[in-house]
Design a protein around this motif. Structure first.
Motif, PDB file in Angstrom:
ATOM      1  N   PHE A   1       0.829  -1.204   0.000  1.00 55.17           N
ATOM      2  CA  PHE A   1       0.000   0.000   0.000  1.00 55.17           C
ATOM      3  C   PHE A   1       0.865   1.256   0.000  1.00 55.17           C
ATOM      4  O   PHE A   1       0.607   2.199  -0.743  1.00 55.17           O
ATOM      5  CB  PHE A   1      -0.946  -0.016   1.214  1.00 55.17           C
ATOM      6  CG  PHE A   1      -1.818   1.192   1.301  1.00 55.17           C
ATOM      7  CD1 PHE A   1      -2.887   1.347   0.433  1.00 55.17           C
ATOM      8  CD2 PHE A   1      -1.579   2.183   2.244  1.00 55.17           C
ATOM      9  CE1 PHE A   1      -3.696   2.468   0.500  1.00 55.17           C
ATOM     10  CE2 PHE A   1      -2.385   3.297   2.318  1.00 55.17           C
ATOM     11  CZ  PHE A   1      -3.446   3.436   1.452  1.00 55.17           C
ATOM     12  N   TRP A   2       1.904   1.288   0.810  1.00 57.00           N
ATOM     13  CA  TRP A   2       2.746   2.486   0.901  1.00 57.00           C
ATOM     14  C   TRP A   2       3.455   2.762  -0.425  1.00 57.00           C
ATOM     15  O   TRP A   2       3.636   3.917  -0.800  1.00 57.00           O
ATOM     16  CB  TRP A   2       3.761   2.384   2.048  1.00 57.00           C
ATOM     17  CG  TRP A   2       4.867   1.377   1.827  1.00 57.00           C
ATOM     18  CD1 TRP A   2       4.875   0.068   2.202  1.00 57.00           C
ATOM     19  CD2 TRP A   2       6.115   1.611   1.169  1.00 57.00           C
ATOM     20  NE1 TRP A   2       6.046  -0.534   1.814  1.00 57.00           N
ATOM     21  CE2 TRP A   2       6.827   0.389   1.189  1.00 57.00           C
ATOM     22  CE3 TRP A   2       6.704   2.714   0.572  1.00 57.00           C
ATOM     23  CZ2 TRP A   2       8.098   0.257   0.625  1.00 57.00           C
ATOM     24  CZ3 TRP A   2       7.967   2.577   0.015  1.00 57.00           C
ATOM     25  CH2 TRP A   2       8.656   1.359   0.048  1.00 57.00           C
ATOM     26  N   GLN A   3       3.837   1.705  -1.145  1.00 62.16           N
ATOM     27  CA  GLN A   3       4.470   1.909  -2.447  1.00 62.16           C
ATOM     28  C   GLN A   3       3.474   2.541  -3.429  1.00 62.16           C
ATOM     29  O   GLN A   3       3.823   3.457  -4.173  1.00 62.16           O
ATOM     30  CB  GLN A   3       4.975   0.581  -3.020  1.00 62.16           C
ATOM     31  CG  GLN A   3       6.140   0.001  -2.269  1.00 62.16           C
ATOM     32  CD  GLN A   3       6.440  -1.432  -2.686  1.00 62.16           C
ATOM     33  OE1 GLN A   3       5.530  -2.224  -2.950  1.00 62.16           O
ATOM     34  NE2 GLN A   3       7.734  -1.773  -2.722  1.00 62.16           N
ATOM     35  N   GLY A   4       2.263   2.045  -3.393  1.00 57.15           N
ATOM     36  CA  GLY A   4       1.221   2.611  -4.250  1.00 57.15           C
ATOM     37  C   GLY A   4       0.966   4.071  -3.939  1.00 57.15           C
ATOM     38  O   GLY A   4       0.808   4.890  -4.849  1.00 57.15           O
ATOM     39  N   MET A   5       0.956   4.408  -2.649  1.00 60.17           N
ATOM     40  CA  MET A   5       0.708   5.799  -2.263  1.00 60.17           C
ATOM     41  C   MET A   5       1.876   6.705  -2.650  1.00 60.17           C
ATOM     42  O   MET A   5       1.666   7.829  -3.122  1.00 60.17           O
ATOM     43  CB  MET A   5       0.423   5.887  -0.764  1.00 60.17           C
ATOM     44  CG  MET A   5      -0.886   5.252  -0.345  1.00 60.17           C
ATOM     45  SD  MET A   5      -2.336   5.964  -1.164  1.00 60.17           S
ATOM     46  CE  MET A   5      -2.409   7.555  -0.374  1.00 60.17           C
ATOM     47  N   VAL A   6       3.103   6.238  -2.476  1.00 64.31           N
ATOM     48  CA  VAL A   6       4.282   7.055  -2.821  1.00 64.31           C
ATOM     49  C   VAL A   6       4.333   7.279  -4.326  1.00 64.31           C
ATOM     50  O   VAL A   6       4.520   8.413  -4.795  1.00 64.31           O
ATOM     51  CB  VAL A   6       5.584   6.392  -2.310  1.00 64.31           C
ATOM     52  CG1 VAL A   6       6.809   7.046  -2.923  1.00 64.31           C
ATOM     53  CG2 VAL A   6       5.652   6.452  -0.798  1.00 64.31           C
TER      54      VAL A   6
END
Length: 184
Positions: free
Chosen positions: A75-80
């Protein structure tokens, strides 16, 4: 160009899609403006950025997940990745709006005229109806302030709205495309 190729995929992908998305955003603004539909006066639910950001975030995250990260997307990769992408599109198109409004004064004038017309149509509701009302004096003050709108203010407004649209799309698309490693 070799520096771009040596860049980590988490930055390379959104930069690539951000630049391409910026180009599409600029083209859409020009086409809408010259087809007598001011691009900054479109109601939020019909804003072209919803489709533009949605497509570019989706394909950017999918490319990162499938080709660079072994089928895994946290999820954090998608948000970044999404954040870099929609901020780049917003800022580049915002800079274009400043340049375009300075080169084509009708762009800024059309925005001001259209917004004032919209306010005049809603004047009675703003002054008397609804849970929040304003005075005639405040209404006239807002119209006067609107007439002083600058290209920079249009660009800042575009960037802020892009952040809201991009953020919510990033959450949705990151959750949909998220895949983590199997631990069991």
């Amino acid at each position: 160009m070799t520096q771009f190729n040596n860049m980590k995929p988490i930055f390379k992908i959104p930069l690539k899609y951000g630049l391409i998305g910026s180009l599409f955003g600029i083209i859409l603004i020009i086409v809408l403006f010259y087809s007598n539909r001011h691009p900054l006066l479109i109601p939020p639910m019909f804003d072209f950025r919803i489709i533009l950001f949605g497509l570019f975030i989706f394909f950017g995250l999918k490319e990162f997940r499938e080709y660079y990260n072994g089928g895994i997307l946290n999820f954090w990769q998608g948000m970044v990745i999404s954040f870099i992408m929609y901020m780049m599109i917003g800022v580049v198109v915002g800079v274009f709006i400043i340049a375009f409004a300075n080169l084509v004064p009708e762009f800024l004038e059309g925005y001001i005229t259209g917004t004032i017309k919209g306010m005049e149509l809603e004047k009675s509701r703003l002054l008397t109806e609804g849970s929040i009302t304003i005075s005639e004096e405040e209404f006239n003050r807002q119209v006067t302030l609107l007439k002083e709108t600058s290209p920079m203010l249009l660009a800042v407004d575009y960037i802020i709205k892009s952040c809201f649209i991009g953020f919510f799309l990033a959450i949705i698309i990151s959750v949909i495309l998220r895949r983590t490693e199997k631990r069991f």
